[in-house]
Scaffold this active site. Structure first.
Site, short mmCIF file in Angstrom:
data_model
loop_
_atom_site.label_atom_id
_atom_site.label_comp_id
_atom_site.label_asym_id
_atom_site.label_seq_id
_atom_site.Cartn_x
_atom_site.Cartn_y
_atom_site.Cartn_z
NE ARG A 126 -9.56 10.44 5.94
CZ ARG A 126 -8.67 9.54 5.49
NH1 ARG A 126 -9.04 8.30 5.22
NH2 ARG A 126 -7.42 9.89 5.31
CG HIS A 145 -2.00 1.04 1.12
ND1 HIS A 145 -3.17 0.79 0.45
CD2 HIS A 145 -2.10 2.31 1.59
CE1 HIS A 145 -3.95 1.86 0.52
NE2 HIS A 145 -3.32 2.80 1.19
CB SER A 147 -7.88 4.92 6.14
OG SER A 147 -8.18 4.61 4.81
CG ASP A 205 -11.03 2.80 4.49
OD1 ASP A 205 -10.68 3.84 5.08
OD2 ASP A 205 -10.47 2.39 3.47
CE LYS A 255 -7.31 1.32 1.95
NZ LYS A 255 -7.59 2.58 2.64
#
Length: 434
Positions: free
Chosen positions: A168, A83, A183, A161, A187
């Site tokens: 957001r 990520h 967040s 999320d 995930k």
């Protein structure tokens, strides 16, 4: 317990309990008793006053528990997840995933759409109508058959999320360390992999403006992963300049395909990919050292094994293969060339501002309901410290709609020409593990 009291409590810098955080997530996601405007108020209070470590852990748990998790026990081999915190020109996932899969790793990734001035992997893949809404059995099937898959947050998997992510973005509350950490970690925890590899950007093109902030965020995420007994590695990487030359959606997908065709858009992109993949191979014991790891990466690129894996992946997730082969996924109607005002060494002054130019060209979204232009973006014909001559094209702006003069001026205002090159931060600044 009620949402107004919770908002008021955080507004006054008080600590929220686990029960209050659970109440918020449950009311916003499941029962729908908490409205967007109330959630927005709490997000702003959190953005301004922050969350402590216990609050962040409880938020992560609540978000994770808002939906299902994917058990990958039936997937053979070593399973990893990757990520990025988001940046300008960050097409790393599109390149890294097929390389790792071609080398035998199983790569499962849950991604999001673009936030603010930064692009999202899902947005890039949407350029070819890639199908990213997966069911639990799809993960197992794709990982066993292809070796990689990407999905988005769904109504079943980390739905909190998905809902907070959009809100957001639409309320300018993106750059909160605790919310970014919760967040990302939620995930990653939803997919039960063996390792999680994180790319934390530092510089004005990301959400961490300096190394100190990046280290704080990295340590926060590592602590969260440790609390859930998950092995994690963080690479803190440079976002003081755009990553490579292509910025946008379809244009970044094209750059990723070019990389897998052994045509890297820039040396900094190549350095980052090789460093990142080598560390993955060493951590997972697929390679003993960087020399061996680099040879392994070279082999799957030069043999087209990684490109073939990319194409297999696109087919398996039902991308539009005709669109992919034709290259028409990046076919903008309008373009504008920016030319150097004088001769010398180029420098871009703000990566964020370049990202905002792409945003105004159509590559980003203003509200959570907004669509995006997959053909919009920027190609940097010259990057920082490259020598350019007066009148030479240094960048090309692309869009499906006429390009406004203030967008053009926004780019022109964001570069200068120097008499000598400037010093740049290394592409990888620091590596941290839990």
């Amino acid at each position: 317990m009620d949402i107004l009291s919770i908002i008021d409590k955080k507004k006054n810098k008080q600590t929220l309990t686990r029960q209050e955080i659970d109440y918020f997530i449950d009311g916003f996601v499941k029962t729908k008793t908490i409205k967007d405007y109330q959630a927005s108020a709490l997000l702003m209070a959190i953005f301004i006053n922050g969350l402590n470590k216990d609050e962040t852990l409880n938020l992560t748990k609540a978000m994770l528990n808002s939906g299902k998790t994917i058990d990958l026990a039936k997937v053979r081999g070593v399973k990893i997840d990757k990520h990025s915190t988001g940046g300008v020109g960050d097409k790393v996932s599109l390149i890294l995933l097929p390389i790792c899969a071609a080398l035998g790793l199983k790569v499962a990734k849950m991604s999001g759409k673009g936030l603010g001035h930064t692009g999202g992997t899902i947005d890039k893949l949407e350029s070819v109508d890639f199908k990213y809404n997966l069911q639990p059995n799809d993960y197992i099937r794709l990982l066993n058959q292809v070796g990689l898959c990407i999905s988005a947050q769904t109504q079943d998997i980390v739905p909190a999320d998905k809902m907070l992510y959009n809100l957001r973005n639409a309320t300018a509350t993106v750059a909160s360390q605790s919310m970014i950490a919760a967040s990302i970690v939620a995930k990653k925890l939803a997919l039960k992999t063996n390792y999680v590899f994180l790319d934390v950007k530092v510089g004005d093109g990301g959400f961490n403006k300096d190394i100190k902030a990046a280290v704080i965020l990295s340590q926060l995420m590592l602590d969260l992963f440790k609390a859930f007994k998950r092995c994690a590695v963080v690479h803190i990487t440079n976002m003081t300049q755009p990553l490579g030359r292509a910025i946008g959606n379809g244009i970044e997908l094209k750059a990723a395909i070019d990389f897998l065709n052994n045509k890297a858009e820039s040396q900094c992109v190549k350095n980052l990919i090789y460093t990142f993949v080598a560390d993955i191979l060493i951590t997972t014991k697929f390679a003993k050292n960087k020399v061996i790891a680099y040879k392994m990466i070279d082999q799957v690129i030069k043999s087209k094994a990684a490109l073939n894996k990319f194409n297999e992946w696109m087919s398996a997730q039902n991308a539009d293969l005709n669109l992919l082969r034709s290259g028409k996924y990046f076919n903008p109607k309008y373009q504008h060339h920016i030319c150097a005002k004088k001769t010398g060494y180029l420098e871009y002054l703000s990566t964020k501002e370049i990202g905002l130019v792409a945003f105004h060209l159509g590559a980003g979204r203003i509200t959570k309901e907004s669509g995006i232009d997959h053909h919009a973006g920027i190609y940097l014909n010259a990057i920082t410290n490259e020598y350019v001559k007066r009148g030479q094209t240094i960048a090309t702006l692309y869009s499906s709609r006429p390009i406004k003069s203030d967008t053009i001026q926004g780019f022109i205002n964001n570069y200068k020409i120097n008499s000598k090159p400037i010093n740049l931060r290394p592409i990888v600044s620091k590596i941290m593990k839990n």
